[in-house]
Design an enzyme around this catalytic site. Structure first.
Site, PDB file in Angstrom:
ATOM      1  N   ASN A  42       0.378   3.344   1.907  1.00  0.00           N
ATOM      2  CA  ASN A  42       1.357   3.075   2.960  1.00  0.00           C
ATOM      3  C   ASN A  42       0.642   2.594   4.218  1.00  0.00           C
ATOM      4  OD1 ASN A  42       0.451   5.816   3.103  1.00  0.00           O
ATOM      5  ND2 ASN A  42       2.186   6.407   4.363  1.00  0.00           N
ATOM      6  N   GLU A  44       1.592   1.930   8.222  1.00  0.00           N
ATOM      7  CA  GLU A  44       2.619   2.137   9.249  1.00  0.00           C
ATOM      8  C   GLU A  44       2.403   1.211  10.453  1.00  0.00           C
ATOM      9  OE1 GLU A  44       2.628   6.385   9.930  1.00  0.00           O
ATOM     10  OE2 GLU A  44       3.652   6.720   8.008  1.00  0.00           O
ATOM     11  N   GLU A  55       4.097   1.851  -2.656  1.00  0.00           N
ATOM     12  CA  GLU A  55       4.608   1.175  -3.858  1.00  0.00           C
ATOM     13  C   GLU A  55       4.821  -0.309  -3.586  1.00  0.00           C
ATOM     14  OE1 GLU A  55       5.657   3.905  -2.356  1.00  0.00           O
ATOM     15  OE2 GLU A  55       6.692   5.274  -3.717  1.00  0.00           O
ATOM     16  N   CYS A  91      11.055   5.773  -2.251  1.00  0.00           N
ATOM     17  CA  CYS A  91      12.266   5.632  -1.426  1.00  0.00           C
ATOM     18  C   CYS A  91      13.217   4.627  -2.076  1.00  0.00           C
ATOM     19  CB  CYS A  91      11.894   5.210  -0.008  1.00  0.00           C
ATOM     20  SG  CYS A  91      11.488   3.454   0.151  1.00  0.00           S
TER      21      CYS A  91
HETATM   22  N1  THU Z   1       6.105   6.602   1.849  1.00  0.00           N
HETATM   23  C1  THU Z   1       5.542   5.855   0.851  1.00  0.00           C
HETATM   24  O1  THU Z   1       4.596   5.089   1.090  1.00  0.00           O
HETATM   25  N2  THU Z   1       6.047   5.973  -0.394  1.00  0.00           N
HETATM   26  C2  THU Z   1       6.993   6.877  -0.776  1.00  0.00           C
HETATM   27  O2  THU Z   1       7.293   6.967  -1.963  1.00  0.00           O
HETATM   28  C3  THU Z   1       7.626   7.747   0.230  1.00  0.00           C
HETATM   29  C4  THU Z   1       7.232   7.492   1.637  1.00  0.00           C
HETATM   30  C5  THU Z   1       5.528   6.514   3.193  1.00  0.00           C
HETATM   31  C6  THU Z   1       6.323   5.810   4.242  1.00  0.00           C
HETATM   32  C7  THU Z   1       5.780   6.421   5.510  1.00  0.00           C
HETATM   33  O3  THU Z   1       4.585   5.747   5.889  1.00  0.00           O
HETATM   34  C8  THU Z   1       5.408   7.838   5.098  1.00  0.00           C
HETATM   35  O4  THU Z   1       5.307   7.835   3.695  1.00  0.00           O
HETATM   36  C9  THU Z   1       6.398   8.906   5.534  1.00  0.00           C
HETATM   37  O5  THU Z   1       7.684   8.572   5.134  1.00  0.00           O
END
Ligand code: THU
Length: 136
Positions: A42, A44, A55, A91
């Site tokens: 991830n 941000e 993902e 998500c």
């Molecule tokens: N996040 C993901 O990368 N994948 C998931 O399956 C759930 C959430 C990330 C998004 C954000 O950077 C952090 O987790 C908290 O939501």
């Protein structure tokens, strides 16, 4: 690649997560049908909205390298410095984005460790999904 190796690749990808705001780090390892594995973490943003989940990072890397058919994805996540008691489930946006290329059959591995994981299909996570076939 074995399931354990795919999970290990997801854990390695998680190390690269850029998550200074949520401090929740996620890694994914997406296996193409040709055997290649694409990993993602991830990423941000200070403005929050552009945040890219692990993902989708993996899928964007894969499709931009010419892979379009996938067999499995392993996903791992936990708050920084913690061992998670829950699996990290993709998500809604990621489920939809994966559906575009994997359809119902994509195998999804939600792992807490190499030995402790849940397995399901994308069709179970996103029943009656809307995909390319709907636009034909
Ligand atoms: N996040 C993901 O990368 N994948 C998931 O399956 C759930 C959430 C990330 C998004 C954000 O950077 C952090 O987790 C908290 O939501």
């Amino acid at each position: 690649m074995t399931k354990q190796e795919l999970i290990r690749a997801a854990f390695a990808a998680r190390e690269k997560a850029y998550a200074p705001y949520s401090r929740f780090k996620v890694g994914a390892a997406l296996e193409a049908k040709d055997g290649r594995v694409f990993t993602g973490c991830n990423i941000e943003s200070a403005t929050y909205t552009p945040t890219c989940c692990a993902e989708r990072t993996a899928l964007v890397k894969a499709v931009s390298e010419g892979a379009r058919e996938f067999s499995r994805i392993a996903i791992v996540g936990a708050a920084e410095g913690k061992v998670n008691t829950l699996v990290t489930s993709p998500c809604g946006v990621c489920r939809q984005f994966l559906y575009e290329f994997g359809g119902d059959g994509l195998e999804v591995i939600l792992a807490k460790s190499e030995e402790d994981y849940l397995e399901m299909t994308l069709g179970e996570l996103l029943p009656i999904g809307f995909g390319p076939a709907n636009l034909e």
